[in-house]
Design a protein around this motif. Structure first.
Motif, PDB file in Angstrom:
ATOM      1  N   ALA A 190       0.832  -1.207   0.000  1.00 41.07           N
ATOM      2  CA  ALA A 190       0.000   0.000   0.000  1.00 41.07           C
ATOM      3  C   ALA A 190       0.863   1.253   0.000  1.00 41.07           C
ATOM      4  O   ALA A 190       0.510   2.254  -0.628  1.00 41.07           O
ATOM      5  N   ARG A 219      -6.832   2.581   1.064  1.00 42.96           N
ATOM      6  CA  ARG A 219      -5.854   1.837   0.266  1.00 42.96           C
ATOM      7  C   ARG A 219      -5.816   0.357   0.628  1.00 42.96           C
ATOM      8  O   ARG A 219      -5.395  -0.472  -0.174  1.00 42.96           O
ATOM      9  N   HIS A 267      -3.687   3.275   6.354  1.00 41.07           N
ATOM     10  CA  HIS A 267      -4.058   2.846   5.000  1.00 41.07           C
ATOM     11  C   HIS A 267      -5.525   2.443   4.927  1.00 41.07           C
ATOM     12  O   HIS A 267      -6.192   2.676   3.902  1.00 41.07           O
TER      13      HIS A 267
END
Length: 519
Positions: A50, A106, A101
């Protein structure tokens, strides 16, 4: 493993949907990368990928990331400090990056999901065939993630296996008594709930986990009358160069030895539990000294009173998905199979990486390094970079130490001599050593043939508890026979309803993205 419903009224701990509610489950994606397993390796791989700009889905059977090593305490309980938790600072840092994240969209985290099959195909995705994963919620999963619980099919361009390992058990008379638990299981329960399997606990088996388990139990208030290690630590001296290049491991060993002395835990090397005694519960165990090939030495038996026994002989990589996909395997120095990977954690299958215990049991530091290396390699492939990152020297160094550990603690060729004719080897199907030895006389020379004749390994655990013993007894009692994992179409038990829900009809469902779960 995923449990089948006990009746038609409830499924996965919640009321079963009626006919009007049942329908195709959504198929999110395709993602750039799917990571199976959120232990140290999977966590590091997902976060690193990520970081490189990939859209990642992280699928794990547990409610929160960390795996068994960083197992979380139950809600409302403070985390118990154990000899391994000085490494928690690194885990906390990785967890914070994961949470960031997830908030940014993501990474999508699907907790409490078992991936029961994976296959390559389904059409092009960004110039490459995609991976299709089918998974089911863990039985009894809470209903606080309804969008994620609806997801049964996920697609991704790349796939990374970080499926962990399970504990190796070598049977002996009395090992089915209540109070006899896996060494790692005892520590897991302690981390999860603070509970102890008993007050006077013998710790036995082989492998680097045992001293940590003994100290953890002692710190929680248990008495540890003996710590029995079947191997000898002198095996580490066979490769002094590897030891010299891993000084942190030596320091860790000294710290554990100091704690054993602090709690007056007696370490007995070349010693094993050859029998557990009791009626309704284990009441005592018999320890015997072993020779270099793990034969019990006559006249060395000693009986020790206890109300629990924590026993285990190291870890075995969990390879059901890797084997079903056709990955090439290698045999680790302790006879266990492991996924063959290159210096970037790539398997011999295009678009498939593996990291952590599936590539060979090596501990948390190695798992984190391999996960990061795999994540960087996937990101490089995604960008089409011709200069993929090389493996770090630390990864190579720790892998060599892992191989040294595996060599030092490999089960001896004659441990099967402490298994009596009436000893149950396959607990699920109640198959005894006598049954397996008879099958060998009838021509069963491997675990698959023994299974066909005796049903050994066909129970609920699918051979995870008895695989080593069945393999060795089928080989005529060769206790060092290498494991050959069976190839199964399903990596875990799945109900017929779950099979129907994840079938072709489910693939045709609307494409929606599940809400990311919070840590």
């Amino acid at each position: 493993m995923t449990s089948s419903p006990s009746d038609g009224a409830r499924r996965n701990g919640r009321p079963a949907p009626g006919p009007a509610a049942r329908g195709p489950f959504p198929t999110p994606g395709p993602y750039d990368l799917a990571v199976i397993g959120a232990g140290p390796a999977g966590l590091a791989a997902a976060v690193t990928a990520a970081d490189g700009g990939l859209r990642v889905v992280l699928i794990d059977a547990a409610e929160r990331p960390g795996g068994q090593f960083f197992r979380h305490a139950a809600p409302g309980l403070a985390p118990r400090r154990t000899p391994v938790h000085r490494k928690r600072a690194a885990f906390t840092a990785w967890s914070a990056r994961l949470a960031a994240h997830i908030r940014a969209g993501r990474i999508t985290h699907l907790p409490r999901h078992h991936v029961w099959t994976a296959e390559r195909g389904g059409g092009p995705a960004a110039g490459s065939e995609r991976w299709t994963l089918r998974h089911v919620p863990v039985d009894g999963a809470p209903a606080d993630h309804p969008p994620a619980d609806a997801v049964r099919v996920t697609t991704a361009r790349y796939l990374l296996l970080a499926t962990g390992a399970y504990e190796r058990q070598l049977p002996f008379p009395g090992w089915t008594l209540p109070g006899v638990v896996a060494a790692g299981g005892a520590q897991a329960i302690l981390k999860d709930s603070g509970a102890l399997p008993g007050r006077r606990i013998v710790v036995a088996g082989s492998g680097p986990l045992l001293p940590a388990v003994a100290v953890s139990l002692a710190e929680a208030g248990a008495g540890i009358p003996a710590l029995a290690e079947a191997a000898s630590y002198t095996g580490y001296a066979s490769r002094p160069g590897v030891l010299a290049r891993n000084p942190a491991k030596a320091v860790e060993g000294v710290r554990l030895a100091a704690r054993l002395l602090r709690y007056r835990i007696r370490l007995r090397t070349r010693s094993a539990v050859v029998r557990a005694h009791g009626t309704d519960r284990v009441e005592a165990v018999t320890l015997a000294t072993l020779d270099r090939d793990w034969r019990p030495v006559a006249g060395t038996e000693v009986r020790i009173a206890c109300d629990a026994l924590a026993v285990g002989h190291g870890l075995v990589p969990q390879l059901e998905l890797a084997v079903s996909l056709g990955c090439s395997l290698r045999t680790a120095p302790d006879g266990t199979p492991a996924v063959e990977v290159d210096e970037q954690q790539r398997t011999d299958m295009a678009g498939l990486w593996a990291a952590g215990e599936p590539t060979g049991v090596g501990g948390v530091e190695l798992a984190l390094l391999e996960g990061r290396s795999a994540g960087r390699s996937v990101a490089a492939s995604f960008r089409g970079s011709e200069r993929a990152p090389r493996a770090r020297a630390a990864t190579v160094r720790r892998r060599r130490f892992a191989d040294l550990m595996a060599t030092a603690h490999r089960p001896g060729a004659h441990w099967t001599q402490w298994v009596t004719e009436g000893t149950e080897v396959c607990r699920c199907e109640e198959v005894t050593a006598h049954d397996l030895r008879q099958a060998h006389e009838l021509g069963a020379r491997d675990a698959r043939s023994a299974k066909l004749l005796t049903r050994a390994g066909m129970g609920w655990c699918q051979g995870r508890l008895c695989e080593t013993a069945v393999t060795c007894l089928a080989a005529g009692g060769d206790g060092s026979a290498p494991l050959v994992p069976a190839r199964r179409p399903l990596s875990c038990p799945v109900s017929l309803q779950d099979l129907a829900d994840s079938g072709p009809a489910a693939d045709a469902g609307p494409s929606t993205t599940p809400q990311a779960s919070a840590l």
